[in-house]
Design a protein around this motif. Structure first.
Motif, mmCIF file in Angstrom:
data_model
loop_
_atom_site.group_PDB
_atom_site.id
_atom_site.type_symbol
_atom_site.label_atom_id
_atom_site.label_comp_id
_atom_site.label_asym_id
_atom_site.label_seq_id
_atom_site.Cartn_x
_atom_site.Cartn_y
_atom_site.Cartn_z
ATOM 1 N N LYS A 90 4.268 14.335 -14.853
ATOM 2 C CA LYS A 90 5.154 13.737 -15.851
ATOM 3 C C LYS A 90 6.487 14.482 -15.915
ATOM 4 C CE LYS A 90 2.134 10.795 -17.445
ATOM 5 N NZ LYS A 90 2.226 9.403 -17.265
ATOM 6 N N GLY A 91 6.470 15.768 -15.640
ATOM 7 C CA GLY A 91 7.674 16.587 -15.755
ATOM 8 C C GLY A 91 8.520 16.539 -14.511
ATOM 9 N N TYR A 92 8.915 17.679 -14.048
ATOM 10 C CA TYR A 92 9.789 17.778 -12.886
ATOM 11 C C TYR A 92 9.089 18.514 -11.769
ATOM 12 C CZ TYR A 92 10.448 22.239 -15.201
ATOM 13 O OH TYR A 92 10.238 23.434 -15.816
ATOM 14 N N LEU A 93 9.620 18.386 -10.581
ATOM 15 C CA LEU A 93 9.066 18.997 -9.381
ATOM 16 C C LEU A 93 9.821 20.285 -9.076
ATOM 17 C CD1 LEU A 93 6.856 17.990 -7.509
ATOM 18 C CD2 LEU A 93 8.610 17.064 -6.047
ATOM 19 N N VAL A 94 9.109 21.363 -8.758
ATOM 20 C CA VAL A 94 9.750 22.630 -8.401
ATOM 21 C C VAL A 94 9.232 23.094 -7.044
ATOM 22 C CG1 VAL A 94 10.133 23.393 -10.778
ATOM 23 C CG2 VAL A 94 8.038 24.025 -9.615
ATOM 24 N N CYS A 95 10.028 23.904 -6.384
ATOM 25 C CA CYS A 95 9.657 24.484 -5.098
ATOM 26 C C CYS A 95 8.549 25.519 -5.313
ATOM 27 C CB CYS A 95 10.881 25.123 -4.457
ATOM 28 S SG CYS A 95 10.529 26.020 -2.939
ATOM 29 N N PRO A 96 7.463 25.484 -4.545
ATOM 30 C CA PRO A 96 6.387 26.466 -4.716
ATOM 31 C C PRO A 96 6.762 27.858 -4.198
ATOM 32 C CG PRO A 96 5.864 24.968 -2.938
ATOM 33 C CD PRO A 96 7.120 24.467 -3.565
ATOM 34 N N TYR A 97 7.839 27.967 -3.417
ATOM 35 C CA TYR A 97 8.240 29.245 -2.844
ATOM 36 C C TYR A 97 9.215 30.009 -3.741
ATOM 37 C CZ TYR A 97 6.234 27.094 1.284
ATOM 38 O OH TYR A 97 5.381 26.470 2.152
ATOM 39 N N CYS A 98 10.237 29.303 -4.271
ATOM 40 C CA CYS A 98 11.274 30.007 -5.045
ATOM 41 C C CYS A 98 11.417 29.479 -6.472
ATOM 42 C CB CYS A 98 12.617 29.910 -4.324
ATOM 43 S SG CYS A 98 13.293 28.240 -4.244
ATOM 44 N N SER A 99 10.621 28.502 -6.868
ATOM 45 C CA SER A 99 10.622 27.903 -8.211
ATOM 46 C C SER A 99 11.936 27.221 -8.574
ATOM 47 C CB SER A 99 10.269 28.947 -9.273
ATOM 48 O OG SER A 99 9.012 29.481 -9.011
ATOM 49 N N MET B 56 0.838 -1.188 0.000
ATOM 50 C CA MET B 56 0.000 0.000 0.000
ATOM 51 C C MET B 56 0.880 1.246 0.000
ATOM 52 S SD MET B 56 -3.038 0.919 2.551
ATOM 53 C CE MET B 56 -3.694 2.542 2.581
ATOM 54 N N LEU B 57 0.499 2.197 -0.805
ATOM 55 C CA LEU B 57 1.246 3.446 -0.884
ATOM 56 C C LEU B 57 0.862 4.386 0.248
ATOM 57 C CD1 LEU B 57 1.011 4.179 -4.691
ATOM 58 C CD2 LEU B 57 3.005 3.399 -3.443
ATOM 59 N N SER B 58 1.819 5.147 0.688
ATOM 60 C CA SER B 58 1.543 6.166 1.703
ATOM 61 C C SER B 58 0.849 7.349 1.051
ATOM 62 C CB SER B 58 2.838 6.599 2.360
ATOM 63 O OG SER B 58 3.403 5.509 3.051
ATOM 64 N N VAL B 59 0.187 8.162 1.845
ATOM 65 C CA VAL B 59 -0.647 9.240 1.326
ATOM 66 C C VAL B 59 0.153 10.518 1.075
ATOM 67 C CG1 VAL B 59 -2.657 10.663 1.784
ATOM 68 C CG2 VAL B 59 -2.641 8.290 2.501
ATOM 69 N N TYR B 60 1.067 10.874 1.972
ATOM 70 C CA TYR B 60 1.772 12.153 1.885
ATOM 71 C C TYR B 60 3.257 11.973 1.604
ATOM 72 C CZ TYR B 60 -2.461 13.842 4.119
ATOM 73 O OH TYR B 60 -3.759 14.131 4.408
ATOM 74 N N SER B 61 3.826 12.901 0.827
ATOM 75 C CA SER B 61 5.261 12.939 0.555
ATOM 76 C C SER B 61 5.782 14.311 0.945
ATOM 77 C CB SER B 61 5.551 12.704 -0.919
ATOM 78 O OG SER B 61 5.117 11.438 -1.307
ATOM 79 N N SER B 62 6.868 14.317 1.686
ATOM 80 C CA SER B 62 7.462 15.562 2.165
ATOM 81 C C SER B 62 8.710 15.877 1.350
ATOM 82 C CB SER B 62 7.816 15.401 3.644
ATOM 83 O OG SER B 62 8.528 16.510 4.094
ATOM 84 N N PHE B 63 8.874 17.152 0.975
ATOM 85 C CA PHE B 63 10.014 17.599 0.190
ATOM 86 C C PHE B 63 10.631 18.831 0.833
ATOM 87 C CE2 PHE B 63 7.106 15.511 -2.666
ATOM 88 C CZ PHE B 63 7.925 14.684 -3.411
ATOM 89 N N VAL B 64 11.951 19.017 0.635
ATOM 90 C CA VAL B 64 12.657 20.186 1.145
ATOM 91 C C VAL B 64 13.421 20.810 -0.012
ATOM 92 C CG1 VAL B 64 14.450 21.007 2.702
ATOM 93 C CG2 VAL B 64 12.875 19.257 3.456
ATOM 94 N N CYS B 65 13.309 22.122 -0.157
ATOM 95 C CA CYS B 65 14.042 22.851 -1.181
ATOM 96 C C CYS B 65 15.473 23.073 -0.704
ATOM 97 C CB CYS B 65 13.366 24.189 -1.450
ATOM 98 S SG CYS B 65 14.247 25.187 -2.671
ATOM 99 N N LYS B 66 16.447 22.820 -1.563
ATOM 100 C CA LYS B 66 17.849 22.995 -1.199
ATOM 101 C C LYS B 66 18.271 24.465 -1.257
ATOM 102 C CE LYS B 66 19.325 18.441 -2.697
ATOM 103 N NZ LYS B 66 20.206 17.699 -3.612
ATOM 104 N N ILE B 67 17.514 25.307 -1.930
ATOM 105 C CA ILE B 67 17.854 26.719 -2.065
ATOM 106 C C ILE B 67 17.285 27.541 -0.904
ATOM 107 C CG2 ILE B 67 17.695 28.756 -3.551
ATOM 108 C CD1 ILE B 67 19.415 26.490 -4.723
#
Length: 69
Positions: free
Chosen positions: A28-37, A1-12
């Motif tokens: 399908k593409g890439y993931l970007v930070c919602p704060y600094c892109s 079973m897959l977990s529901v939430y994924s946590s990410f941290v921006c390196k910038i």
């Protein structure tokens, strides 16, 4: 079973954001930070409970919404 939430941290900007695992898989593409892109994003945790993802960071309620300090 897959977990529901994924946590990410921006390196910038060093801010954390949480996405639904289902949404991450449909991107399908890439993931970007919602704060600094920035494209420099590191995957931190995968959990079923939202509070488990937020354990390491400090959060505060502002007008009913949880915000990172």
């Amino acid at each position: 079973m897959l977990s529901v939430y994924s946590s990410f941290v921006c390196k910038i900007c060093k801010k954390e954001f949480i996405l639904l695992t289902e949404e991450v898989e449909t991107l399908k593409g890439y993931l970007v930070c919602p704060y600094c892109s920035s494209r420099r994003v590191k995957k931190e945790k995968i959990a079923d409970n939202l509070k488990e993802c937020m354990q390491q960071r400090s959060y505060k309620r502002i007008k009913g919404a949880l915000r990172q300090k």
